[in-house]
Scaffold this motif. Sequence first.
Motif, short mmCIF file in Angstrom:
data_model
loop_
_atom_site.label_atom_id
_atom_site.label_comp_id
_atom_site.label_asym_id
_atom_site.label_seq_id
_atom_site.Cartn_x
_atom_site.Cartn_y
_atom_site.Cartn_z
N VAL A 18 28.36 45.20 41.79
CA VAL A 18 28.87 44.23 42.76
C VAL A 18 28.69 44.78 44.16
N SER A 19 27.84 44.13 44.96
CA SER A 19 27.57 44.62 46.31
C SER A 19 28.26 43.79 47.39
N GLY A 20 28.79 42.62 47.02
CA GLY A 20 29.47 41.77 48.00
C GLY A 20 30.38 40.77 47.31
N LEU A 21 31.37 40.28 48.06
CA LEU A 21 32.34 39.32 47.53
C LEU A 21 32.24 38.01 48.30
N ASP A 22 32.93 37.00 47.82
CA ASP A 22 32.96 35.72 48.54
C ASP A 22 34.01 35.71 49.64
#
Length: 410
Positions: A18-22
């Motif tokens: 996971v490199s980014g979230l919402d």
Amino acid sequence: MIEVVKVMVADLKPGMYVSGLDRPWLETPFVLQGFRISSEEDIRGLRSHCQYVFVDIEKSRHVDYALQRKRRVQRPRLSREAMFPTRRLVNYTDSAAWAEEYPRAEDAVQQLSQGLEEVFQNARDGAAVDVVRVKRSVEPMIDSISRNPDACIWLARLKEQDKYTYQHSLGASIWGVALGRQLGLPRSDLRSLAIGGLLFDVGKLRVDPALLHSDHALSTEELNALREHVRHGVDMMAETGLMNTDVLSMVAHHHERHNGSGYPQGLAGDDIPIFARIAGIVDCYDAITSHRSYARATSPSAAIKMLYDVKDIDFQAELVEEFIQAVGIYPAGTLIELSSGEVAVVVAEYRTRRLRPRIMVLLDADKQPLNSVRMVDLLHEAEDSNGQPLDIVNSLEPGAYGIDMNSIHL
């Protein structure tokens, strides 16, 4: 090239990176800004905070078929003329200054809001959607955006959280017309985008309100029931006798995605009608910049970055880039922090100097309200009162420092 794909939390598996979230990492308890999922517990933690995340394919140890489908589509770039071969495109210029246009935009959006609320309420009570009323209501808004889009863009940022469904439709309509103007589409197409933006989610009026306002992750059955709003919308449009194929395509296909990962038909690329491709972008942008029952609003600059990250994955790259040009990194109504420590709101942008907009300073360097707000034109004022460079250093989320946008009077 780093390949990052958007993955719904329900589709996550151990081994994915996971490199980014919402949403910003600081809004979550995750210590590391980027990590590999090692257990179901990690997935449950993500599920409690996010609807979707961004997964780095190269760093992931699990890349299945579903993830492969989310890869970026590689293809030649298209010009505006190639995207709209049957249209005679228009070169729009600002014909009204912000101060001149704002009161007219305010009247136009107020009329549109009132008309839309009445149309939706009547439809909720079982009446057919009053398309004639909708068509009549959008005309002043189209006029205003054609003259100068900044005033309506400011007003699109003002949302009543308890009226999300129709406010979202109102916002999507404004963003759609702003993008259409940027693309140079003729008046008849701006009208289609305005009407389609108002109506593409009309099917949600036939969905259980508990699903629409749920603050927890939906089960598969609940998600499928929510997705039925597309079919409901198509049925409701059929009841009106509307024959505009561009509007109908926006209702039927605004959840299709460029790489084929959307619904209800899994269409991809040019198989998705171009007005539906536009609808998908404005739907996404307005949703993530709005407060919803299950998520806080994202700042406009963060939302733009999200769209940019999924170009040629979820949305056609050319349309994403045109949308960014249409609304800017700091669209009117965006709260920002200055290098001086002061907090301001963007009033209007310059089309050629997007990073130096006209702003209204609201809070001092200690984040305390000013006795009287002041207007600053960053294009002409490059230094603060101490002679230091004056720049925008950060885009803030709506409601930061307790600022109520609806209380700001221009």
